[in-house]
Scaffold this active site. Structure first.
Site, short mmCIF file in Angstrom:
data_model
loop_
_atom_site.label_atom_id
_atom_site.label_comp_id
_atom_site.label_asym_id
_atom_site.label_seq_id
_atom_site.Cartn_x
_atom_site.Cartn_y
_atom_site.Cartn_z
N GLU A 113 35.61 -62.26 -20.93
CA GLU A 113 36.19 -63.28 -21.80
C GLU A 113 37.23 -62.67 -22.75
O GLU A 113 38.24 -63.32 -23.07
CB GLU A 113 35.07 -63.97 -22.57
CG GLU A 113 34.20 -64.83 -21.66
CD GLU A 113 32.96 -65.37 -22.33
OE1 GLU A 113 32.83 -66.60 -22.45
OE2 GLU A 113 32.09 -64.55 -22.73
N GLU A 133 26.37 -64.49 -17.13
CA GLU A 133 25.45 -65.05 -18.12
C GLU A 133 24.32 -65.89 -17.51
O GLU A 133 23.16 -65.79 -17.96
CB GLU A 133 26.22 -65.87 -19.17
CG GLU A 133 26.99 -65.04 -20.18
CD GLU A 133 28.38 -64.64 -19.72
OE1 GLU A 133 29.16 -64.15 -20.54
OE2 GLU A 133 28.67 -64.82 -18.51
#
Length: 260
Positions: A113, A133
């Site tokens: 990210e 995740e």
């Protein structure tokens, strides 16, 4: 710009370029709470420093950033990040100066990210990217779920996000979220890109970044009309550099940019 002192990052000004290195190699540069705050402070300083025009973000050792420090979370540390986002960058929407990611190794979760939040991504051929995740009961809450579909398209992004699959640097280049792949250390190539940016007017670069990013979320007609009133655009149009560029062109000389 001050280079520290920091415990978990290093900040090295190189003329007009700030090189910010995440420096937790034994933890694959995963960010704990203190590292988040240090990165936020470093990006605050970079944004405020008129002498620094481009930033390069990289990692020490074999990893770029392994994301959030899950050991900290398991010990009750939670998922707290600065108001400016993961690593002080993913939620920093008012930064018009360009940021280049020099991805030297694994960019996992929040590390991916961070790379997606940069404007240009230069990656080592050995780098790998993933948003894993869901494999640990979480979600890519630092912009991955929003930025990856914008970068590669919805279906291809879903195929990565719903599986947590790892992607090589060369596949990332094919998908479109990596700009350039190099053998070995990507930092020299990132510096070369920074040099090309520095050959341009810094105010033009900032106005361009601001207009592009703000224009992504509105209809084309609206973006074309509103761009004239964006802060960085207004500053560029009223600047000495806006006069210097045409003058240098007419005189057949290299422009001397001041950022004013």
């Amino acid at each position: 710009m001050q280079a520290g002192p920091y415990e978990f990052i290093t900040v090295t000004p190189e003329d007009r370029v700030t090189v910010l290195t995440i420096n937790r190699p034994t933890a694959y540069n995963a960010l704990n709470a203190a590292a988040h705050e240090e990165m936020a402070a470093a990006f605050d300083a970079f944004a405020a420093d008129d002498d620094q025009w481009v930033a390069i973000l990289t990692g020490a050792g074999r990893a770029f950033c392994a994301g959030h420090d899950l050991k900290q979370q398991a010990a009750g540390g939670g998922l707290v990040t600065p108001t400016s986002g993961f690593g002080g960058l993913t939620g920093r929407f008012d930064l018009t100066k360009p940021v280049i990611a020099a991805v030297n190794g694994a960019a996992m979760g929040g590390g991916f990210e961070l790379a997606l939040a940069c404007d240009i991504v230069v990656a080592s051929a050995a780098a790998v990217f993933a948003l894993p995740e869901p494999k640990v009961g979480l979600a890519a809450l630092a912009g991955g779920m929003q930025r990856l579909p914008r970068a590669v398209g919805l279906k291809r992004a879903m195929a990565l996000m719903l599986t947590g699959r790892r992607v090589s640097a060369r596949e990332g280049l094919d998908l479109g979220f990596v700009t350039e792949v190099v053998d070995g250390d990507p930092l020299p190539a990132a510096r070369a890109v920074a040099a090309e940016i520095l050959a341009c007017s810094p105010l033009s670069v900032r106005a361009t970044k601001e207009a592009v990013l703000r224009g992504l979320t509105v209809p084309l007609e609206q973006a074309l009309a509103e761009q004239w009133d964006y802060p960085a655009m207004r500053r560029m149009l009223a600047s000495d550099d806006a006069a210097e560029g045409p003058a240098a062109f007419a005189a057949k000389r290299a422009p001397v940019w001041t950022g004013r």
